[in-house]
Scaffold this motif. Structure first.
Motif, PDB file in Angstrom:
ATOM      1  N   ASN A  52       0.818  -1.203   0.000  1.00 23.50           N
ATOM      2  CA  ASN A  52       0.000   0.000   0.000  1.00 23.50           C
ATOM      3  C   ASN A  52       0.857   1.260   0.000  1.00 23.50           C
ATOM      4  O   ASN A  52       0.539   2.245  -0.682  1.00 23.50           O
ATOM      5  N   GLU A  55       2.741   1.653  -3.600  1.00 23.71           N
ATOM      6  CA  GLU A  55       1.813   2.077  -4.657  1.00 23.71           C
ATOM      7  C   GLU A  55       2.355   1.808  -6.065  1.00 23.71           C
ATOM      8  O   GLU A  55       2.233   2.633  -6.956  1.00 23.71           O
ATOM      9  N   GLY A  58      -0.735  -3.864  -7.652  1.00 23.04           N
ATOM     10  CA  GLY A  58      -1.940  -4.238  -6.930  1.00 23.04           C
ATOM     11  C   GLY A  58      -2.215  -5.708  -7.189  1.00 23.04           C
ATOM     12  O   GLY A  58      -1.650  -6.300  -8.103  1.00 23.04           O
ATOM     13  N   GLN A  85      -7.396   1.195   3.878  1.00 18.77           N
ATOM     14  CA  GLN A  85      -7.068   2.103   2.781  1.00 18.77           C
ATOM     15  C   GLN A  85      -6.533   1.369   1.559  1.00 18.77           C
ATOM     16  O   GLN A  85      -6.614   1.880   0.450  1.00 18.77           O
ATOM     17  N   GLY A  86      -6.009   0.173   1.769  1.00 16.58           N
ATOM     18  CA  GLY A  86      -5.442  -0.574   0.654  1.00 16.58           C
ATOM     19  C   GLY A  86      -6.233  -1.816   0.308  1.00 16.58           C
ATOM     20  O   GLY A  86      -5.687  -2.766  -0.260  1.00 16.58           O
ATOM     21  N   LYS A  88     -10.200  -3.391  -1.093  1.00 14.94           N
ATOM     22  CA  LYS A  88     -11.547  -3.163  -1.611  1.00 14.94           C
ATOM     23  C   LYS A  88     -12.185  -4.509  -1.921  1.00 14.94           C
ATOM     24  O   LYS A  88     -11.497  -5.482  -2.259  1.00 14.94           O
ATOM     25  N   PRO A 113      -8.236  -3.552  -8.561  1.00 14.95           N
ATOM     26  CA  PRO A 113      -7.374  -2.806  -7.641  1.00 14.95           C
ATOM     27  C   PRO A 113      -6.686  -1.628  -8.303  1.00 14.95           C
ATOM     28  O   PRO A 113      -6.382  -1.657  -9.497  1.00 14.95           O
ATOM     29  N   GLU A 117      -3.230  -1.598  -3.838  1.00 16.98           N
ATOM     30  CA  GLU A 117      -4.419  -2.215  -3.265  1.00 16.98           C
ATOM     31  C   GLU A 117      -4.475  -3.725  -3.490  1.00 16.98           C
ATOM     32  O   GLU A 117      -3.947  -4.235  -4.484  1.00 16.98           O
ATOM     33  N   ALA A 119      -7.610  -6.152  -4.124  1.00 14.85           N
ATOM     34  CA  ALA A 119      -9.035  -6.110  -4.424  1.00 14.85           C
ATOM     35  C   ALA A 119      -9.578  -7.535  -4.452  1.00 14.85           C
ATOM     36  O   ALA A 119      -8.961  -8.436  -5.031  1.00 14.85           O
TER      37      ALA A 119
END
Length: 296
Positions: A52, A55, A58, A85-86, A88, A113, A117, A119
């Motif tokens: 995270n 960056e 993902g 925050q990282g 979903k 993602p 992240e 995802a």
């Protein structure tokens, strides 16, 4: 743990009956709950925090299974421990009218993602090569007739493989988990939901109705797994009757992937370091601390 044992090799024709639904020869339930899973999740937290912060890449995680196989619980017990925050999550149900008016991969895009992240797709684009085959519903969808032929599933497998390769080559590796639950274990879990008033909300009448198509689903799952497990987006078949052990396998696989990606915390420049030291002194002066006392 040798996670390759659960990984479907590319282009491998498989039979789900050759994969155990309840395997766990290594650890007791107590060991998994109190030691193995917490330690693995802690490592996952640390690796995810670096991902995270960095960056750069993902990860897309796909969870696919019959109802009551343990997807939601895996999210709760593993991924909910990660930095929000990282992270979903997108849960897919029956396609809406708007979704049907687009290509079948369109509806997962909001669940993909960003860099940094993880995802999770709770059900996924693979629904489009499963349910339509069981219930033969493609002709009721707004598709051109010439696209609906005997090769449509072969075509979709190729398209999905191409899409997942595209994600991987752009810095978004894909990892997929299939929860291999037995029919008997699913029966017990559905009954538990139905009999417990506090779990009734988790139950859908369609869950029982879909059991009538169990054998069809198993054949389609085998076809899906054999045709879409690739080097860049592998499938792992979990012994889902044993929920704790399945969660442990997921966590270990995620840790192996993140270790391979090797994310690192960003290193600030000399100029930024000077400014940071200046601001530390400024805030310490505001609070009257001696230099270096803040945060102790």
């Amino acid at each position: 743990m040798n996670t390759d044992k659960y990984r479907v090799k590319p282009d491998e024709k498989i039979m789900l009956t050759t994969f155990s639904t309840s395997e766990n020869d290594e650890y007791s339930q107590e060991e998994l709950q109190k030691k193995m899973i917490p330690e693995a999740v802690q490592k996952l937290q640390e690796l995810h925090l670096k991902l995270n912060a960095e960056e750069e890449k993902g990860i897309l995680v796909v969870l696919q299974a019959m109802d009551a196989a343990g997807k939601d619980e895996a999210i709760s017990y593993i991924f909910s421990n990660l930095n929000a925050q990282g992270l979903k999550t997108l849960t897919l149900g029956k396609p809406t009218e708007q979704e049907l008016s687009h290509d079948y991969l369109w509806r997962i895009h909001d669940g993909l993602p960003a860099r940094g992240e993880i995802a999770i797709l709770n059900r996924s684009h693979y629904e489009e090569v499963i349910a339509p085959r069981v219930h033969e519903i493609l002709k009721g969808e707004p598709l051109p007739d010439e696209l609906i032929d005997e090769k449509i599933w072969e075509t979709r497998f190729r398209q999905i493989n191409d899409f997942e390769r595209y994600l991987s080559e752009n810095g978004f590796p894909v990892v997929k988990f299939f929860f291999n639950v037995s029919k008997e274990e699913q029966r017990k879990r559905l009954l538990k939901r139905m009999k417990d008033p506090q779990k009734n909300w988790e139950f859908s009448f369609s869950d029982v109705e879909e059991r009538e198509h169990w054998d069809d689903y198993q054949k389609i799952f085998e076809d899906m797994l054999g045709n879409t497990s690739t080097e860049c987006a592998p499938w792992y078949v979990l012994p889902a009757d044993n929920e704790e052990y399945s969660r442990y396998i997921i966590t270990i696989v995620m840790n192996e992937l993140l270790t391979e990606l090797n994310p690192q915390f960003p290193v600030i420049s000399d100029e930024e370091r000077e400014k940071l030291d200046e601001y530390i002194k400024k805030l310490e002066a505001e609070g009257g601390e001696k230099q270096g006392d803040a945060g102790q």
